[in-house]
Design a protein around this motif. Sequence first.
Motif, short mmCIF file in Angstrom:
data_model
loop_
_atom_site.label_atom_id
_atom_site.label_comp_id
_atom_site.label_asym_id
_atom_site.label_seq_id
_atom_site.Cartn_x
_atom_site.Cartn_y
_atom_site.Cartn_z
N SER A 99 18.32 11.16 12.07
CA SER A 99 17.80 10.17 12.99
C SER A 99 17.88 10.72 14.42
O SER A 99 18.31 11.86 14.63
N VAL A 100 17.44 9.90 15.35
CA VAL A 100 17.55 10.31 16.75
C VAL A 100 18.34 9.26 17.51
O VAL A 100 18.40 8.10 17.13
N ALA A 101 18.97 9.71 18.58
CA ALA A 101 19.63 8.79 19.49
C ALA A 101 18.99 8.94 20.85
O ALA A 101 18.73 10.07 21.30
N MET A 117 11.47 5.34 17.46
CA MET A 117 11.03 5.89 16.18
C MET A 117 9.99 4.99 15.56
O MET A 117 10.18 3.78 15.49
N ASN A 136 16.53 17.87 15.61
CA ASN A 136 16.88 17.94 17.04
C ASN A 136 15.90 18.76 17.87
O ASN A 136 16.22 19.16 18.98
N LEU A 137 14.70 18.98 17.36
CA LEU A 137 13.73 19.64 18.23
C LEU A 137 13.41 18.74 19.43
O LEU A 137 13.18 19.21 20.54
N GLY A 153 15.48 16.90 20.93
CA GLY A 153 16.58 17.14 21.88
C GLY A 153 16.38 18.44 22.63
O GLY A 153 16.65 18.53 23.83
N ILE A 179 17.49 12.38 24.64
CA ILE A 179 17.30 12.14 23.21
C ILE A 179 17.90 13.32 22.45
O ILE A 179 17.94 14.45 22.96
N PHE A 180 18.42 13.04 21.29
CA PHE A 180 18.78 14.15 20.42
C PHE A 180 18.71 13.68 18.98
O PHE A 180 18.84 12.50 18.67
N TYR A 190 19.99 14.10 14.94
CA TYR A 190 21.18 14.49 14.19
C TYR A 190 20.93 14.21 12.72
O TYR A 190 20.16 13.34 12.35
#
Lengths: 199, 386, 80, 297
Positions: free
Chosen positions: C5-7, C44, C54-55, C57, C65-66, C68
Motif C-alpha cells: 500500500s501507500v502512505a 489510491m 515505493n516507486l 516514494g 508519499i511512500f 510499503y
Amino acid sequence: MLKEIRIAGFGGQGVILSAHILGRAVSIHEGGFATMTQNYGPEARGGAASAALVISDQPVLFPYVSNPDILVVMSQEAFTRYTPELKEGGVLIVEEDLVRMENVPQHIKVYSIPATRFAEELGKKMVLNVVMVGFFCAITEAVSYDACRKAVIDSVPEKFQKLNLDAFENGYGFGKNLLAKGPSKEEDTEPVSVLESAS
Amino acid sequence: MMHADPNCVLTGTHFMNGDAACCEGAIAAGARFAAGYPITPSTEVVERFAARVPKIGGIFIQMEDELAASITLQGMVWAGAKSFTVTSGPGYSLMMEHIGFAAMTETPCVFVNVQRGGPSTGLPTLPAQGDMMQARFGSHGDYSTISLVPNSPQECFSLTVKAFNLAEKFRVPVMFMMDECVGHMTEKVVIPDAKEIEVTPRRHASKPPSEFLLFEPGEELVPEMAHAGEGYKVYVTGLTHDKRGYPLMNPASQKELIPRLFEKISRAADELTIVESEGLEDADVVVVSYGITSRVAQRAIEMARAKGLKVGKLRLICVWPFPEKLIRELAPKVKALVMPELNMGQVVIELERCAGGQCKVISVPHPGGTVHKPADILAAIERGAQ
Amino acid sequence: MPKGSVAVTAERCKGCGFCVEFCPTHVLELSNAFNAKGYHPPHMVNAEKCSGCNLCGMYCPDFAIFGYRFPDAKNQKKEA
Amino acid sequence: MSTTADLHIHNPVEDVLRKERIPTIWCPGCGIGTTVNSFAAALLGQDIDLKKTAIVSGIGCSGRVSGYMALDSFHTTHGRAIPFATGLKLANPELNVIVYSGDGDLTSIGGNHLIHAARRNMDIMVVCVNNMIYAMTGGQAAATTPGNSITTTSPFGSFEPEICLPQLVDAAGAVFVARWTAYHVKQLERTMAKALKKKGFRFIEVLTPCPTLYQRRNNMGDGLAAMVDYKNRSKIRNGAPTYEVALEPGGEIVVGEFVDREREDYLTRMRRQLGTNYSELPPQPEEEEQEGCCSSC
C-alpha cells in the motif's frame, strides 16, 4: 653604534645569503641587533639583487638603508647605482674583476678582491659570496671573525661546510694581508692606493 | 590552557624573516593545515609551511585561487583542524566573502595578509598598510573581527600564536596584518620552549549530540563547536540562523544573531586593548602608530625628545577592535595625536572619531612603497606641540 | 489481495503528479480534496494493484508519499 | 488500509532527513527532491557510516539539499562547496564527503574549483543537479541553459552555447562520470550507490525540471511534462564517450555511466610522493622535552 651596510650585485651571486650570514653573526653569535631587508626585481635570475643590513648594539628601528657606511658591490650596475649613496668616509668593497671603477667619490675607502676568481679556484664559483663575507669581516671588523665563522657554518648545508669555510678563510686572509700591506686605512681623506692597484 | 607541541616547535634563536616566523608561529599555535594561493610578498609563509608540516602530520594545499583557499581552510576547521591562509593585496580582496562566511559561521581561523602597495596590482614587492579598513569592513554585511599588526619578525612569531588563540577564544576569523617590510625583514627571532607557548584549545561541545545546539551562546557569548564526523549532525550555513544553525531569515533572528557577533568582541574590549605605550603620562603629543610604521615613529619620537619635546608613544598591536576607551581618556590630556600610516589616512579616521575634538589629530599619510622618513613624523610632532 | 500500500502525508504534497504518472500499476490519482496549501494530494484508486514497490516514494520530490509491502501472514503472527 | 503507525513503518528517506525542516522550499514539480530520494536510498543501502558522512552545498535551490539531510551539513558560499569539501576531506580523511549543488553554482561561479578538484582527483563525490537555469535568483541564463532559451537575462533567447559537464569533468580527470535525469530514480540510486563506494573524484549530473523559472518561460509545461520528456528523449548509453553526450535542445538525452576508471586519488598520491617525509604523529604528551634548535631557518 649603528652601522648601515648594503651588499649589491646580480641575482645568483648569493648577495642575500651573504647579508644573511653577517646579520646572523651579529644578532645570534655576538648578541647584537641586526635587521636585514632586500630588494628584488621581477627577474628570478640575473636581475639586480641587493640586501641591506643594519647592525647595532641597540634594537634597530629604521629597517632601510639609504646612505650606507659600508657598501659591497659585486656588479657594475651595483657600483654605478649605489656608490653615490655611500656615506662620506664610508667603506666600499668591490669585486674587482666584475667592476670597473670610474668616478669614484672622494673621501671613501676602497678595498677590492677578486672574489669570483678565488671561488673558482676553490672549485665552486657560487661560494664567491662567502669569500666576500670573509673579506668583509677582515676589512671592516664590523663583525668578529668567530661570530662570522659560526654564522657561515650554520648557514650552509653540512656537506658544503668545508668548502664554505675555505672560502671564508680565503677572503678573510686576503683582507688581512691587504690591510697589513697597505697604508693606514683609518684616514678618510683620499682614495687609498688599493684603488690604484685595482683599477 | 594547553601548551604548544614540543615536537613541532623550533625552540631556539634564529635569524629569520617575518614570513618564516609567521609560519613557525602558526605551527606553534597548533595549525597543521593551510590552504593558499601564491602571491608576493606572502608566499614564503606557505612555502615554509609546505616544507614543514608533512613531517608533523599536516597538509598544505595550494588551491586554484584565493576564493578556494579561503573556504578550504574553513572546511579544514570544521573537520577539527586549526587552519589558516596567507595572502596579499589582490588575494585579500578575493578572500573577503569568506571572511564574512567565517564571521557568520563563527569559524575560528586566521587570515594572514602581508600588505603590499595598492590598489589593484600596485606594488607587489613593496610595503603599505592600505588594507586596514578592508580588514575591518571588507566583507559585505556587518560583523566584527580582530586584527593584529606585528612590527618585527619576532612578533610575526608571537602574535601569530596570539592570533590563533584569539580566533579560538572568540570563534572569529582573526586578521594578521603584516606588511611587506616586516614580512621580508630578517632579524633575530627567539622561539621559546614549547612549555612557554600557551595555546588556546577549541571550545568543543561539552554536551552530547542530543542536548547540543551548535550556535547556542555559551560562556562569553561564544558557542561551543562540534566537528563533522563526530555524530553531532552539525548544520552550518552562511544564512542567518537559529541556535541549531538552521536558516531562519527574519528580523528577529537577525537581531538575535548579529548583535551577539559584535558583543562577543566588544565586551572583551579591555582584553583586546593590546598596545605598547611609553611616556603617555606627561606627553604633549602622542604618536599613535602600528606595524612597521611604529618603528619609524619611534625614531621620530627619539629625535623629538632630543629637542626637548614631551612625546609619548602609543603603538596599536591590536588595531581592530580599536582601543576606543584608551583614546577617549588620552585625548583631553594632550595637545595632539599624530598618526603616521602607510596609507592615505585610514585608521586615523577612527582615531579622530574617538578623540572627539578634544585635541588635534594629525594624520601623516604615506602612499606606501617604503616607510616614512622619520623627519616627516618629527615635523608633525612639532606641529602638534605648538 | 494487494501486496502493499501507500502512505500519504497530505500536508507535504505539492500536487506535482509524479507519483500518479510513474506508478507502474496505475494505483494512484490526484484526489479532489485540497490540502492546507491548496494542492490535491494523491489517493489510491486501484488499491488492489499496489505492489508496495515505493516507486511513488522515489519520485515524490516532497517526501509526501511512500509505498510499503505488507508483511506476510507468518510475520504478522510472530509480531502478534 | 492499515495505518503506517500500526505497521511501525515510515518513509525510509526520513531516516536521513531533518524532518523538522520539511516541507522544503522547492516549487511544485521541482525535481531536486526526487534526486534526494535516490541519494537517500543509495546512502541507506550501503554499509556507510552516516556519522562520518558530510554533505556540502553552495548556493541556490539545489544548495538547500545539504540542509535537509540529517548528516553533517554545510551550506557554504556561492560556487565554493567543492573547496570547502576539499578542506573537510584533507583534515579528516575518514569522512565521506559529498557535494550536492546546482549547475550554476558548481559549473559557472564554481567552475574553476570543479575542474581542479577533478584534476587533483580529490576523494569527494559531487552531485550536480542541473535544472539548466539560475532558479533561486529568478530564472537567469546559466552556463547550462540550452541554446535559444528565454530567460530573464536572455529575453530574446540565449545565444551562448551550453556547457557539456560530463565532457568537462572527464577531461579534467574525474574517475567516475555519470548522467541521469530525475526520471531515472532507480538508475540514479544505483549509480549513486556505486559512486559512494568509489575512491576519487566522482561526478554525477542529474537533469531536473524547473517548471517555475525555466519551463514556464519556454512553454515547456510543468514539472511532470519535463519528466515525461526525459522519459521519451533519454537514451541509456553506458560507457559513451563524453564528447558524444552534449545536450541538444529537443535532441536525445544521453544518460548512463560514462566514465569509471581508476586513478590514484589526491591523498594516496600525496602520501606516496611524500614517503618518509610524511608522518601522522600521534598526539604527543605535553611533558616531553625538546632540545636545541634547528639550523634550517
